[in-house]
Design an enzyme around this catalytic site. Structure first.
Site, PDB file in Angstrom:
ATOM      1  N   GLU A 121       0.810  -1.228   0.000  1.00 50.66           N
ATOM      2  CA  GLU A 121       0.000   0.000   0.000  1.00 50.66           C
ATOM      3  C   GLU A 121       0.839   1.272   0.000  1.00 50.66           C
ATOM      4  O   GLU A 121       0.371   2.325  -0.442  1.00 50.66           O
ATOM      5  CB  GLU A 121      -0.975   0.001   1.179  1.00 50.66           C
ATOM      6  N   PHE A 147     -11.034  -6.977  14.749  1.00 50.87           N
ATOM      7  CA  PHE A 147     -10.017  -7.472  13.829  1.00 50.87           C
ATOM      8  C   PHE A 147      -9.703  -6.418  12.770  1.00 50.87           C
ATOM      9  O   PHE A 147     -10.590  -5.891  12.113  1.00 50.87           O
ATOM     10  CB  PHE A 147     -10.501  -8.764  13.151  1.00 50.87           C
ATOM     11  N   GLN A 148      -8.437  -6.096  12.618  1.00 51.22           N
ATOM     12  CA  GLN A 148      -7.942  -5.106  11.665  1.00 51.22           C
ATOM     13  C   GLN A 148      -8.549  -3.719  11.863  1.00 51.22           C
ATOM     14  O   GLN A 148      -8.663  -2.949  10.923  1.00 51.22           O
ATOM     15  CB  GLN A 148      -8.136  -5.583  10.220  1.00 51.22           C
ATOM     16  N   LYS A 154     -17.270  -0.337   6.951  1.00 50.30           N
ATOM     17  CA  LYS A 154     -17.801  -1.375   6.062  1.00 50.30           C
ATOM     18  C   LYS A 154     -19.313  -1.222   5.908  1.00 50.30           C
ATOM     19  O   LYS A 154     -19.840  -1.353   4.801  1.00 50.30           O
ATOM     20  CB  LYS A 154     -17.444  -2.754   6.638  1.00 50.30           C
ATOM     21  N   MET A 195      24.541   8.189   0.367  1.00 48.84           N
ATOM     22  CA  MET A 195      24.474   9.508   0.989  1.00 48.84           C
ATOM     23  C   MET A 195      24.851   9.425   2.461  1.00 48.84           C
ATOM     24  O   MET A 195      25.505  10.324   2.997  1.00 48.84           O
ATOM     25  CB  MET A 195      23.081  10.113   0.809  1.00 48.84           C
TER      26      MET A 195
HETATM   27  C1  LIG Z   1      12.890   5.410   4.169  1.00 51.36           C
HETATM   28  C2  LIG Z   1      14.210   6.053   4.426  1.00 51.36           C
HETATM   29  N1  LIG Z   1      15.075   5.477   5.286  1.00 51.36           N
HETATM   30  C3  LIG Z   1      16.271   6.034   5.517  1.00 51.36           C
HETATM   31  C4  LIG Z   1      16.636   7.193   4.895  1.00 51.36           C
HETATM   32  C5  LIG Z   1      17.994   7.833   5.175  1.00 51.36           C
HETATM   33  N2  LIG Z   1      18.787   7.868   3.946  1.00 51.36           N
HETATM   34  C6  LIG Z   1      18.885   8.978   3.154  1.00 51.36           C
HETATM   35  S1  LIG Z   1      19.818   8.717   1.798  1.00 51.36           S
HETATM   36  C7  LIG Z   1      20.150   7.129   2.249  1.00 51.36           C
HETATM   37  C8  LIG Z   1      21.021   6.251   1.402  1.00 51.36           C
HETATM   38  C9  LIG Z   1      20.400   5.911   0.113  1.00 51.36           C
HETATM   39  O1  LIG Z   1      21.152   4.867  -0.466  1.00 51.36           O
HETATM   40  P1  LIG Z   1      20.889   4.456  -1.964  1.00 51.36           P
HETATM   41  O2  LIG Z   1      19.442   4.212  -2.175  1.00 51.36           O
HETATM   42  O3  LIG Z   1      21.797   3.328  -2.290  1.00 51.36           O
HETATM   43  O4  LIG Z   1      21.270   5.763  -2.781  1.00 51.36           O
HETATM   44  P2  LIG Z   1      22.701   6.475  -2.917  1.00 51.36           P
HETATM   45  O5  LIG Z   1      22.802   7.522  -1.875  1.00 51.36           O
HETATM   46  O6  LIG Z   1      23.746   5.407  -2.740  1.00 51.36           O
HETATM   47  O7  LIG Z   1      22.685   7.052  -4.280  1.00 51.36           O
HETATM   48  C10 LIG Z   1      19.528   6.824   3.454  1.00 51.36           C
HETATM   49  C11 LIG Z   1      19.651   5.509   4.142  1.00 51.36           C
HETATM   50  C12 LIG Z   1      15.680   7.782   4.026  1.00 51.36           C
HETATM   51  N3  LIG Z   1      15.918   8.938   3.406  1.00 51.36           N
HETATM   52  N4  LIG Z   1      14.503   7.179   3.787  1.00 51.36           N
END
Ligand SMILES: Cc1ncc(C[n+]2csc(CCOP(=O)(O)OP(=O)(O)O)c2C)c(N)n1
Ligand SMILES: [Mg+2]
Lengths: 569, 188
Positions: free
Chosen positions: A49, A111-112, A161, A472
């Site tokens: 979802e 439930f749910q 529902k 990042m």
């Molecule tokens: C749902 C979520 N969890 C954690 C983060 C923290 N976060 C920001 S950038 C990043 C790394 C992203 O890695 P990747 O998808 O491999 O992209 P890259 O930076 O390597 O291009 C993380 C963990 C986030 N922005 N969103």
């Protein structure tokens, strides 16, 4: 007589909805059963979802309409939370419809049963719990109006529902969507006169163009404004596309990963014109030293953004387009030669450090991939990005000429956004070429939606920028945590094989000379194709304003990088 | 610095929750919040006292207006207005000190609600300052239990803050136009 479930679909049709992204379950079963009677609605079965909400969001951002997502009660509804919060932060109009347990069971931990209106209260513009069939139509009308009006955003309608099952009178032919409400405006003549005086008197003005420019369709007005008074424009991440990248007055993206000349121009400006943007901390750096010499004029539809982060001298409340239309006639024609020339000089210094200038040393850099993708697509693709380094490189190196051609999660920074949002975008703009640019980390968060793309036989292109890291975060660890790569190295499946498992085309590219051929192959292929780009693992995004630093205190692209690459070549 | 807002809201289930949730997530500190019916059908009125400076006040107002069920907001902090609060306090008052306690009651024009063998229950209304002084006046005898309502407020003069027929000057979508609500039929 109509059941609440039938009324639900007839209202959606009345609102012009053609696609609904959803996932069925017990509490929404009556609605799904009634769906069989409405072939004019195309229901897209998602795999999670969260995907449904991002699809609705991508649909809204790409096409300018309202996206609709549907889910059952309990876990179905809670899975929507991330997508709703994403839409809220980025002012994206979506309507989420959830089933709820029968009204007699409310409050009994049935439930749910989950209190989804309580859970989503802070992340929706508003939400409604509907307990009677009679309330379905008026609530949906109000929900669509609210989602689109003023500053757009998500609205959730939770329908029990029994409200779906019971019947009442409903005249489908009499259904008309509600007109948008005018936001609060102040067309105060004095304020406008002062604003005009400030603009005409300014020597070093900069326009800060945000998402509001796109949301109010103010692209033409922005251009006229900027050209008439020769004012350079800096873009927020979500503002990209609101002004053509190739226009000489377009400085590019500002903020944490903005180019040096953009941030310097802002810091040295004597007037900032903020159009439909909200001075997020990612664009201001520390507020203590933000644009210290600049007067500020804020054009904004949401009064709650005025003086929230940055104190402004003049606030012109209202739709960006309407406000600009009023300002333009009194704007003095200027050429502002000195200021524009000065910014050009700043640019020259940064350009030599650009990674684009690197000779091909056999290493594949993500910047190269994005640059080549831009060239191969002539800059005409819609690009939907995930969150991370690749997102910033996209913003830096893909030159967007068209509005609504970059779709990205800015405010919430939601990893996993790209693939589902691209699916939604494809339904809104079926004729458009669409590229997903995702990291190896974020792509794995929602890659189950590859099955949705396959089932819907969509023509999408996916570029996974595979650096083997949560890049990042790794970059922050490199810069600010002494290179301790805690929980950022990342093992991934063979993405090309994965695509094949879904019956899609999978390609792997490891060097620069493989990039363009791979892109061409993917573009030629009807149906979804995925390219796994194996890029340099420890590359970083430059420039970078460390959080808490002043906007002009950037970590610049290291010149040694140029030397290293040159000596390798 | 505290500021006082009068907030008219649609009398829907959950409205108080929406308002208090807004204050919580924006980090506004509520000193007191009272809510009750008005003479207008299906419209409730809140008096909210918030610790915020004059610069922050317009943001409180703008954020309140983002809630579709908020019909009207008025920051009365710099408007001449009447502030009242009610207190009920149970004071330890054995026979020997009772006359002294009664003198305090009279001095503050408070009323005695209940006389028990070892205690008195006193009720008073007034501005917060007066209530504070009353409490200090009876504290030496021993306060057994106490409850205060928080501030309710009204502007002086005959113009009402919000009247039926007045179009609410708000930014958000007029939710009540949706037709399924009788709310504000009188006023819209
Ligand atoms: C749902 C979520 N969890 C954690 C983060 C923290 N976060 C920001 S950038 C990043 C790394 C992203 O890695 P990747 O998808 O491999 O992209 P890259 O930076 O390597 O291009 C993380 C963990 C986030 N922005 N969103
Ligand atoms: Mg990565």
């Amino acid at each position: 007589m109509r059941t609440g479930a039938q009324i639900l679909w007839e209202c959606l049709i009345g609102e012009g909805v053609k696609h609904v992204f959803g996932y069925p379950g017990g509490a929404i079963l009556p609605a799904y059963d009634a769906l069989c009677g409405y072939p004019e609605i195309h229901h897209v079965l998602v795999r999670h979802e969260q995907g449904a909400t991002h699809m609705a969001d991508g649909y809204a951002r790409a096409g300018g309409g309202v996206g609709v997502a549907m889910a059952t009660s309990g876990p179905g509804a809670t899975n929507m939370v991330t997508g709703i919060a994403t839409a809220m932060m980025d002012s994206s109009p979506i309507v989420c419809i959830t089933g709820q347990v029968g009204s007699k069971f409310l409050g009994t931990d049935a439930f749910q049963e989950t209190d989804i209106t309580g859970i989503t209260l802070p992340i929706t513009k508003h939400n409604y719990l509907v307990k009677r069939a009679e309330d379905v139509a008026p609530t949906l009308r109000a929900a669509f109006q609210l989602a689109r009006s003023g500053r757009p955003g998500p609205v959730l309608v939770d329908i029990t529902k029994d409200a779906q099952q019971s019947s009442c009178e409903f005249d489908r032919s009499a259904y008309i969507p509600m007109a948008l409400t005018e936001g609060k405006q102040n067309f105060d003549a004095d304020q406008y006169a002062t604003a005009i005086d400030m603009i005409n008197a300014s020597e070093r003005p900069v326009i800060l163009a945000g998402h509001g420019v796109l949301l109010s369709n103010a692209m033409d007005e922005l251009r006229e404004f900027a050209e008439r008074a020769s004012i350079p424009i800096a873009m927020t991440l979500l503002g990209i596309g609101g002004f053509p990248a190739s226009h000489p007055l377009n400085l590019g993206m500002m903020g944490m990963h903005g180019e040096a000349w953009v941030n310097h121009a802002i810091q040295e400006a004597d007037l900032l014109l903020a159009f439909g943007m909200r001075f997020d901390d990612r664009v201001t750096g520390t507020l203590k030293t933000y644009a210290p010499h600049a007067k500020k004029i804020h054009v904004e539809i949401d009064p709650a953004e005025i003086n929230k982060n940055v104190r402004v001298d003049i606030a012109l409340l209202g739709d960006v387009r309407q406000v600009l239309t009023r300002l333009i006639p009194d704007l003095a024609r200027e050429d502002r030669q000195r200021w524009l020339h000065y910014i050009d000089e700043l640019k020259g210094d940064s350009a030599v450090r650009d990674i684009q200038k690197l000779p091909d040393s056999g290493h594949l850099y993500a910047a190269h991939v994005i640059h080549d993708l831009w060239r191969e697509t002539n800059g005409n693709s819609i690009v939907v990005t995930d969150v991370g380094q690749h997102q910033m490189w996209e913003a830096q190196y893909y030159k967007h000429e068209q509005p609504r051609s970059l779709i990205t999660s800015g405010g919430l920074g939601t990893m996993g956004f790209a693939l589902p949002a691209a699916i939604g975008a494809k339904f809104a703009r079926p004729e458009a070429e669409i590229w997903v640019i995702a990291g190896d980390g974020g792509f794995q968060m929602t890659m189950a939606e590859l099955a949705t793309a396959a089932q819907e036989e969509l023509d999408l292109n996916i570029a996974v920028i595979n650096n083997g890291y949560l890049g990042m975060v790794r970059q922050w660890q490199e810069f600010f945590y002494d290179r301790r790569y805690s929980a950022t190295p990342l093992l991934s499946p063979d993405f090309a094989k994965l695509a094949e498992a879904f019956g899609l085309l999978g390609i792997t590219a490891r060097s620069r000379n493989q990039v363009a051929p791979a892109i061409r192959e993917a573009r030629q292929r009807r149906g979804t194709a995925l390219i796994n780009f194996m890029v340099e693992q420890e590359d970083s995004v430059f420039p970078m304003v460390p959080s808490g630093a002043a906007l002009h205190q950037m970590i610049r692209r290291p010149s040694p990088l140029v030397e290293t690459a040159a000596s390798e070549a | 610095m505290v500021r006082t807002f009068i907030v008219y809201v649609a009398d829907h289930p959950g409205v108080l929750n929406r308002v208090s949730s807004l204050f919580r997530r924006r980090g506004y500190n509520i000193e007191s919040l009272t809510v009750g019916h008005t003479h207008l059908p299906e419209i409730s009125r809140m008096t909210v006292v918030v610790a915020i400076d004059a610069q922050g006040a317009p943001l409180v107002e703008a954020n309140l207006y983002k809630l579709p069920e908020v019909l009207h907001v008025h920051d009365i902090s710099s408007v001449p207005s009447l502030h009242r609060e009610l207190v009920i306090v149970k004071v330890a008052a054995s026979q020997d000190v009772r006359p002294e306690v009664m003198r305090v009651v009279e001095a503050f024009r408070a009323r005695v609600l209940e006389v028990a063998t070892e205690s008195l229950v006193i009720e008073a209304t007034g501005s917060e300052d007066v209530i504070d002084s009353l409490i200090e006046g009876v504290r030496p005898y021993g306060i057994l239990e106490m409850t205060r309502t928080g501030r309710v407020a009204m502007t002086r003069g005959s113009a009402p803050v919000f009247a039926p027929g007045q179009v609410p000057p708000k930014g958000a979508a007029p939710f009540w136009n949706s037709g399924h609500l009788t709310v504000l039929r009188n006023c819209s």
